[in-house]
Write an enzyme that holds these catalytic residues in place. Structure first.
Site, PDB file in Angstrom:
ATOM      1  CG  ASN A   1      -5.322  -0.761  -1.661  1.00 56.49           C
ATOM      2  OD1 ASN A   1      -6.282  -0.069  -2.379  1.00 56.49           O
ATOM      3  ND2 ASN A   1      -5.653  -1.750  -0.693  1.00 56.49           N
TER       4      ASN A   1
ATOM      5  CG  ASN B   1      -1.917  -1.098   1.090  1.00 58.22           C
ATOM      6  OD1 ASN B   1      -2.049  -1.735   0.175  1.00 58.22           O
ATOM      7  ND2 ASN B   1      -2.724  -1.279   1.943  1.00 58.22           N
TER       8      ASN B   1
END
Length: 187
Positions: free
Chosen positions: A112, A66
């Site tokens: 992500n 992420n």
């Protein structure tokens, strides 16, 4: 001419050989085929290889998926890599297992890692190689599937798939994105 080839994944033994670490797997296969090893650098592991007068920097970010953009942005600036010489290798639920799809640009597709890269680079105008992991999971089981290990059947097919992914990366560097897309997408 320098290229930054980024394989997305998560560090740590609990993530090794998981579907979400397909990007790491592809870069590991490239390094093995090139007889090079990754060294520790800022924001990840990096290996360098020469290919017909071009320098390829293979990066496996250690920022976790992420926050991948932090590593990508840092190395793009540090090495003065042109945007058209960036390739991000990423797992993709929307593609059947084993499908490889190169794109010149595009949305994050709900991924992500790509979302963070897009945000920190301020653009979606960079190449990405999507590695299909399929979507063979029950409703509500997406996270377990993505972070799960490959099945025995998938493991048997991985060596050929990884070899083909390495070919795509070499072609991207030597022939460019449009030509590579016509040679490998849909095959």
């Amino acid at each position: 001419m320098k290229y930054l080839i980024v394989g997305l994944g998560n560090i740590g033994p609990e993530y090794e050989d998981t579907r979400h670490n397909s990007g790491f797997g592809v870069l590991d296969a490239f390094a093995k085929a090139s007889n090079i090893v990754f060294g520790n650098v800022r924001y990840g592991g990096m290996a360098e290889v020469k290919l017909k007068g071009r320098t390829l920097l293979l990066l496996k970010p250690d920022t976790y998926m992420n926050l991948s953009g932090k590593a990508v942005n840092y190395w793009m600036q540090k090495e003065k890599i042109a945007l058209e010489n960036l390739l991000v290798v990423v797992d993709d639920l929307a593609l059947p297992f084993g499908t490889l799809r190169l794109r010149e640009k595009g949305s994050d597709g709900g991924h992500n890692g790509l979302k963070n890269i897009n945000a920190l680079l301020g653009t979606t105008q960079y190449a990405r190689l999507r590695f299909g992991i399929g979507n063979e999971f029950a409703k509500g089981q997406q996270i377990d599937y993505v972070l799960g290990q490959w099945t025995e059947e998938e493991k048997e097919k991985m060596p050929l798939l990884l070899e083909r992914a390495v070919e795509v990366i070499r072609s991207f560097v030597l022939l460019g994105t449009p030509k590579t897309m016509s040679l490998y997408n849909g095959k």
